[in-house]
Design an enzyme around this catalytic site. Structure first.
Site, PDB file in Angstrom:
ATOM      1  N   ASP A 103      10.784  12.351 -16.028  1.00  0.00           N
ATOM      2  CA  ASP A 103       9.664  11.480 -15.567  1.00  0.00           C
ATOM      3  C   ASP A 103      10.372  10.725 -14.343  1.00  0.00           C
ATOM      4  O   ASP A 103      11.506  10.927 -13.881  1.00  0.00           O
ATOM      5  CB  ASP A 103       9.038  10.889 -16.545  1.00  0.00           C
ATOM      6  CG  ASP A 103       7.436  10.408 -16.095  1.00  0.00           C
ATOM      7  OD1 ASP A 103       7.217  10.345 -14.945  1.00  0.00           O
ATOM      8  OD2 ASP A 103       6.716  10.322 -16.965  1.00  0.00           O
ATOM      9  N   HIS A 161      17.579  19.023  -3.536  1.00  0.00           N
ATOM     10  CA  HIS A 161      17.782  20.298  -3.778  1.00  0.00           C
ATOM     11  C   HIS A 161      16.723  20.702  -4.896  1.00  0.00           C
ATOM     12  O   HIS A 161      16.651  20.261  -5.840  1.00  0.00           O
ATOM     13  CB  HIS A 161      19.134  20.492  -4.440  1.00  0.00           C
ATOM     14  CG  HIS A 161      20.176  20.220  -3.510  1.00  0.00           C
ATOM     15  ND1 HIS A 161      20.598  20.867  -2.293  1.00  0.00           N
ATOM     16  CD2 HIS A 161      21.257  19.283  -3.770  1.00  0.00           C
ATOM     17  CE1 HIS A 161      21.489  20.366  -1.770  1.00  0.00           C
ATOM     18  NE2 HIS A 161      22.067  19.243  -2.295  1.00  0.00           N
TER      19      HIS A 161
END
Ligand SMILES: *[C@@H]1O[C@H](CO)[C@@H](O)[C@H](O)[C@H]1NC(C)=O
Ligand SMILES: *[C@@H]1O[C@H](CO)[C@@H](O)[C@H](O)[C@H]1NC(C)=O
Length: 464
Positions: free
Chosen positions: A218, A292
């Site tokens: 989260d 990424h």
């Protein structure tokens, strides 16, 4: 009104000398841990704790706090302590907690394992950089439930939290609720990739978060409302929901938030989220992001979920600069600036944004009711009236090189086994050294290692 442009210019040209460009003053405890220890040391072993892995440290920690809360250092020596009842630590002043041992959750209540409130001049740290909390969250999460949160600071000022590993929380890791003048650094938070496991949630004023690594499912480091003068830098979100602001509802009041040098691997970029709120988000800077394989990259979504019934949060004077990396699956636009039609965004600047995809031959930019320069933003001269979502397809990959961190492309951790406690890292963003050395590398830890874990000796060692 605070003016964005001059500060930005200074930040870009003198970044090292202006570490606190967005802070409003000093952060951290007003007095050192050593001077607190010189007043008094409250060693939990003298208040009923045992480093035997079974005796509850909850009540002893509360008693040690009570004895040191008006001036002193609560000391938890190395060793393993079970925590079966939670500690509510209130009304401290000129107090520190030195956690050199490992606290292992054995209790099953909800709430917060360690809750600090109404406290000033406070430091929670490890003197050896080996302190840890082991939550065994997998015991809950593998069953589809959640347990206690780890640490909550409420109405706390002039504080720091540093040098501790927080591992496998059964729910949120840390929350800073209405805090001020704080510093959170040299931390590693590591657990299962699942929702409801926010790493660092903050709302307050003048808080510096730096040099932290978060692996979770989260929020990585998130700022909520109301907040002002928050600097977040050198953060490694390694498999995480990513950094966000929100969700923002009625009466939002966020300004002078600065994120920089944020490295994300399999984590969700930065997004501002709201739906039908009111109030403002203004004068914020998001610079030097490496991302990424992110599900969300550069996002402001004012139709996130749960309409809070207002006319929209007004988002203005926000700068995004030097972003590079990729989204994953290419299922969402790499730039999504979707402002409320009833509250268009303005003064948004996007420069040097190089976002591509791990899979696909084109990416999409989406803008709605958003004004400024760069990306798909509409020119301010077009006014600040609403416009429908417009999509731009980008077919040429931007030219950029984005460094990787060592060891960051491994798969997510399983939710069925316990975690090994990791060492606090000494690098959080490619090529940058942490702003503060780990205490294990300083004279502080050497004194600590030489001392027997008794109040008198710890005190003597601090005075040496
Ligand atoms: C925090 O420290 C500052 C400066 O050291 C001091 O002025 C302020 O009163 C402190 N905050 C609180 C709430 O005590
Ligand atoms: C990132 O997380 C993965 C597991 O999700 C882990 O294997 C890897 O070691 C982590 N990288 C770093 C640098 O901590």
């Amino acid at each position: 009104m605070w003016s964005l442009k001059p500060v930005l210019v200074i930040v870009l040209s003198l970044s090292l000398s202006l570490i606190d460009a967005q802070l409003s003053g000093s952060v951290g405890p007003s007095t050192s841990a050593a001077s607190k220890a010189a007043i008094k040391v409250c060693n939990v072993l003298n208040y009923g704790a045992k480093a035997d892995g079974t005796t509850d440290i909850g009540a002893p920690l509360v008693s040690a706090w009570a004895a040191c809360q008006t001036g002193g250092l609560v000391y938890i020596p190395s060793g393993t302590y079970a925590m079966s009842t939670w500690a509510e630590l209130q009304h401290g002043s000129k107090v520190a907690i030195q956690l050199d041992g490992t606290i292992v959750r054995t209790g099953t209540a909800g709430g917060n394992m360690i809750a600090i409130s109404n406290t000033d001049d406070f430091e929670f740290f490890s003197g050896t950089s080996k302190g840890a909390i082991q939550g065994y969250g997998y015991e809950y999460i593998s069953q589809g439930t959640y347990g206690a949160r780890f640490i909550r600071f409420t109405d706390t000022s002039n504080f720091s939290l540093h040098g501790i590993a927080l591992v496998d929380s059964p729910s949120y890791y840390t929350v800073f609720d209405t805090c001020s003048n704080g510093e959170i650094y040299n931390m590693i938070l590591r657990g299962i990739q699942i929702g409801e496991t926010d790493g660092i949630d903050i709302w307050g004023t003048n808080i510096w978060v730096h040099d932290v690594e978060v692996t979770n499912g989260d929020e990585c480091v998130t700022v909520k409302s109301p907040s002002k003068n928050i600097l977040v830098e050198s953060v490694h979100c390694n498999i995480s929901g990513g950094c966000a602001m929100g969700s923002l509802g009625l009466g939002t009041d966020v300004s002078l938030v600065h994120y920089r040098n944020i490295y994300e691997n399999g984590a969700g970029g930065h997004y501002i989220k709201s739906y039908g709120g009111t109030g403002t988000v203004t004068n914020c800077v998001f610079e030097n992001f490496i991302i990424h394989g992110s599900a969300y990259t550069l996002t402001n979504n004012e139709y996130w979920n749960h309409d809070s019934g207002g006319t929209g949060v007004i988002v203005s004077d926000i700068t995004y600069t030097n972003w590079k990396g990729t989204n994953i699956d290419n299922s969402r636009p790499v730039i999504r600036y979707q402002c409320a039609d009833t509250a268009p965004c303005f003064g948004i600047t996007m420069s040097d944004i190089n976002l591509w995809t791990t899979d696909g031959t084109s990416v999409t930019w989406e803008c709605e009711s958003a004004y400024g320069s760069g990306g798909c933003l509409r020119n301010p001269s077009a006014g600040t009236t609403s416009y429908a979502a417009s999509f731009t397809t980008i077919k040429t990959a931007p030219a950029y090189s984005a460094s990787t961190m060592p060891n960051d492309h491994a798969a997510a951790y399983p939710s069925t086994t316990s975690f090994t406690i990791p060492a606090v890292p000494t690098t959080f963003f490619p090529g940058l050294k942490p702003s503060s050395a780990l205490l294990s590398l300083t004279t502080y830890a050497r004194r600590e290692a030489e001392a027997e874990p008794t109040a008198a000796l710890v005190m003597k060692s601090f005075r040496a």
